[in-house]
Write a protein that holds these residues in place. Structure first.
Motif, PDB file in Angstrom:
ATOM      1  N   ASN A  42       0.849  -1.192   0.000  1.00 55.80           N
ATOM      2  CA  ASN A  42       0.000   0.000   0.000  1.00 55.80           C
ATOM      3  C   ASN A  42       0.888   1.247   0.000  1.00 55.80           C
ATOM      4  OD1 ASN A  42      -1.704   2.144   0.445  1.00 55.80           O
ATOM      5  ND2 ASN A  42      -2.932   1.096   1.982  1.00 55.80           N
ATOM      6  N   PRO A  43       1.243   1.741  -1.188  1.00 58.93           N
ATOM      7  CA  PRO A  43       2.118   2.912  -1.259  1.00 58.93           C
ATOM      8  C   PRO A  43       1.468   4.202  -0.768  1.00 58.93           C
ATOM      9  CG  PRO A  43       1.304   2.345  -3.427  1.00 58.93           C
ATOM     10  CD  PRO A  43       0.849   1.252  -2.502  1.00 58.93           C
ATOM     11  N   LEU A  44       0.163   4.196  -0.574  1.00 55.18           N
ATOM     12  CA  LEU A  44      -0.500   5.383  -0.033  1.00 55.18           C
ATOM     13  C   LEU A  44      -0.261   5.533   1.466  1.00 55.18           C
ATOM     14  CD1 LEU A  44      -3.906   5.077  -1.889  1.00 55.18           C
ATOM     15  CD2 LEU A  44      -2.096   6.729  -2.364  1.00 55.18           C
ATOM     16  N   GLN A  45       0.008   4.428   2.141  1.00 55.81           N
ATOM     17  CA  GLN A  45       0.167   4.444   3.589  1.00 55.81           C
ATOM     18  C   GLN A  45       1.566   4.060   4.061  1.00 55.81           C
ATOM     19  OE1 GLN A  45      -2.329   5.516   5.524  1.00 55.81           O
ATOM     20  NE2 GLN A  45      -3.627   5.769   3.747  1.00 55.81           N
ATOM     21  N   ASN A  46       2.321   3.355   3.226  1.00 51.31           N
ATOM     22  CA  ASN A  46       3.609   2.816   3.648  1.00 51.31           C
ATOM     23  C   ASN A  46       4.732   3.453   2.824  1.00 51.31           C
ATOM     24  OD1 ASN A  46       5.952   1.088   3.701  1.00 51.31           O
ATOM     25  ND2 ASN A  46       4.676  -0.477   4.659  1.00 51.31           N
ATOM     26  N   TRP A  83       3.194  19.694  -9.796  1.00 53.66           N
ATOM     27  CA  TRP A  83       3.549  19.178  -8.473  1.00 53.66           C
ATOM     28  C   TRP A  83       2.352  18.460  -7.889  1.00 53.66           C
ATOM     29  CZ3 TRP A  83       8.341  19.237  -6.357  1.00 53.66           C
ATOM     30  CH2 TRP A  83       9.284  20.081  -6.953  1.00 53.66           C
ATOM     31  N   PHE A  84       2.600  17.303  -7.280  1.00 55.00           N
ATOM     32  CA  PHE A  84       1.551  16.552  -6.611  1.00 55.00           C
ATOM     33  C   PHE A  84       1.774  16.675  -5.112  1.00 55.00           C
ATOM     34  CE2 PHE A  84       1.965  14.821 -10.797  1.00 55.00           C
ATOM     35  CZ  PHE A  84       0.654  14.642 -11.194  1.00 55.00           C
ATOM     36  N   GLU A  85       0.712  17.066  -4.398  1.00 58.90           N
ATOM     37  CA  GLU A  85       0.812  17.321  -2.969  1.00 58.90           C
ATOM     38  C   GLU A  85       0.151  16.205  -2.181  1.00 58.90           C
ATOM     39  OE1 GLU A  85      -0.497  20.720   0.294  1.00 58.90           O
ATOM     40  OE2 GLU A  85      -1.055  20.956  -1.797  1.00 58.90           O
ATOM     41  N   GLY A  86       0.712  15.928  -1.004  1.00 58.22           N
ATOM     42  CA  GLY A  86       0.101  14.957  -0.107  1.00 58.22           C
ATOM     43  C   GLY A  86       0.360  15.336   1.331  1.00 58.22           C
ATOM     44  N   GLU A  87      -0.541  14.903   2.216  1.00 61.34           N
ATOM     45  CA  GLU A  87      -0.315  15.180   3.631  1.00 61.34           C
ATOM     46  C   GLU A  87       0.794  14.313   4.208  1.00 61.34           C
ATOM     47  OE1 GLU A  87      -3.972  12.511   3.286  1.00 61.34           O
ATOM     48  OE2 GLU A  87      -3.413  14.405   2.405  1.00 61.34           O
ATOM     49  N   THR A  88       1.167  13.253   3.473  1.00 57.87           N
ATOM     50  CA  THR A  88       2.350  12.461   3.810  1.00 57.87           C
ATOM     51  C   THR A  88       3.188  12.329   2.547  1.00 57.87           C
ATOM     52  OG1 THR A  88       1.398  10.307   3.223  1.00 57.87           O
ATOM     53  CG2 THR A  88       1.032  11.097   5.502  1.00 57.87           C
ATOM     54  N   ILE A  89       4.458  12.013   2.709  1.00 60.61           N
ATOM     55  CA  ILE A  89       5.319  11.832   1.536  1.00 60.61           C
ATOM     56  C   ILE A  89       4.856  10.628   0.718  1.00 60.61           C
ATOM     57  CG2 ILE A  89       7.101  10.514   2.748  1.00 60.61           C
ATOM     58  CD1 ILE A  89       7.666  13.084  -0.066  1.00 60.61           C
ATOM     59  N   ALA A  90       4.366   9.596   1.390  1.00 60.63           N
ATOM     60  CA  ALA A  90       3.885   8.405   0.678  1.00 60.63           C
ATOM     61  C   ALA A  90       2.720   8.765  -0.248  1.00 60.63           C
ATOM     62  CB  ALA A  90       3.471   7.331   1.677  1.00 60.63           C
ATOM     63  N   LYS A  91       1.796   9.576   0.232  1.00 62.02           N
ATOM     64  CA  LYS A  91       0.655   9.972  -0.609  1.00 62.02           C
ATOM     65  C   LYS A  91       1.084  10.886  -1.746  1.00 62.02           C
ATOM     66  CE  LYS A  91      -3.114   9.135   2.493  1.00 62.02           C
ATOM     67  NZ  LYS A  91      -4.291   9.608   3.167  1.00 62.02           N
ATOM     68  N   ALA A  92       2.024  11.779  -1.497  1.00 64.09           N
ATOM     69  CA  ALA A  92       2.510  12.661  -2.570  1.00 64.09           C
ATOM     70  C   ALA A  92       3.202  11.854  -3.654  1.00 64.09           C
ATOM     71  CB  ALA A  92       3.448  13.709  -1.999  1.00 64.09           C
ATOM     72  N   ILE A  93       4.023  10.883  -3.265  1.00 58.59           N
ATOM     73  CA  ILE A  93       4.697  10.024  -4.255  1.00 58.59           C
ATOM     74  C   ILE A  93       3.655   9.241  -5.044  1.00 58.59           C
ATOM     75  CG2 ILE A  93       6.155   7.977  -4.529  1.00 58.59           C
ATOM     76  CD1 ILE A  93       7.797   9.056  -2.094  1.00 58.59           C
ATOM     77  N   SER A  94       2.692   8.666  -4.358  1.00 62.87           N
ATOM     78  CA  SER A  94       1.683   7.846  -5.032  1.00 62.87           C
ATOM     79  C   SER A  94       0.837   8.646  -6.003  1.00 62.87           C
ATOM     80  CB  SER A  94       0.777   7.178  -3.986  1.00 62.87           C
ATOM     81  OG  SER A  94       1.517   6.266  -3.205  1.00 62.87           O
ATOM     82  N   LYS A  95       0.582   9.907  -5.696  1.00 64.18           N
ATOM     83  CA  LYS A  95      -0.211  10.755  -6.592  1.00 64.18           C
ATOM     84  C   LYS A  95       0.565  11.132  -7.864  1.00 64.18           C
ATOM     85  CE  LYS A  95      -3.111  13.021  -3.138  1.00 64.18           C
ATOM     86  NZ  LYS A  95      -3.422  14.331  -2.532  1.00 64.18           N
ATOM     87  N   SER A  96       1.891  11.124  -7.763  1.00 60.17           N
ATOM     88  CA  SER A  96       2.694  11.563  -8.903  1.00 60.17           C
ATOM     89  C   SER A  96       2.632  10.570 -10.031  1.00 60.17           C
ATOM     90  CB  SER A  96       4.126  11.809  -8.486  1.00 60.17           C
ATOM     91  OG  SER A  96       4.772  10.614  -8.148  1.00 60.17           O
TER      92      SER A  96
END
Length: 96
Positions: A42-46, A83-96
């Protein structure tokens, strides 16, 4: 159309990681990919799972830029000025 977290994870597994559904590819509340040696991917959380996406981008010779400031985490791939933003780095990476 609302996209679920499960759909995002499935898309990342197939389109970025290149994994294909099969006998060992099971979708439940999260994505379980037993044939890749991981119980729950789960790249959104891990962050370790999210970093696998960054490593895959590296293998594909893609440019990845990560920025952090007091507003959050930001990731850009291939210098497309998006740029893709996330409240965590995992979410920002996953959105990209």
């Amino acid at each position: 159309m609302i996209i679920t977290e499960k759909q995002i994870i499935e898309t990342l597994a197939m389109k970025v990681m290149g994994w294909q559904p099969g006998i060992d590819f099971e979708l439940r509340l999260g994505l379980i990919l037993r044939n890749w040696g991981t119980e729950e991917w789960n790249p959104l959380q891990n962050i370790a799972d999210a970093w696998m996406l960054v490593e895959k981008f590296k293998e594909q010779d893609r440019f990845v830029e990560i920025s952090v400031n007091d507003e959050g985490y930001f990731v850009m791939v291939d210098s497309d000025d998006q740029w893709f933003e996330g409240e965590t780095i995992a979410k920002a990476i996953s959105k990209s």
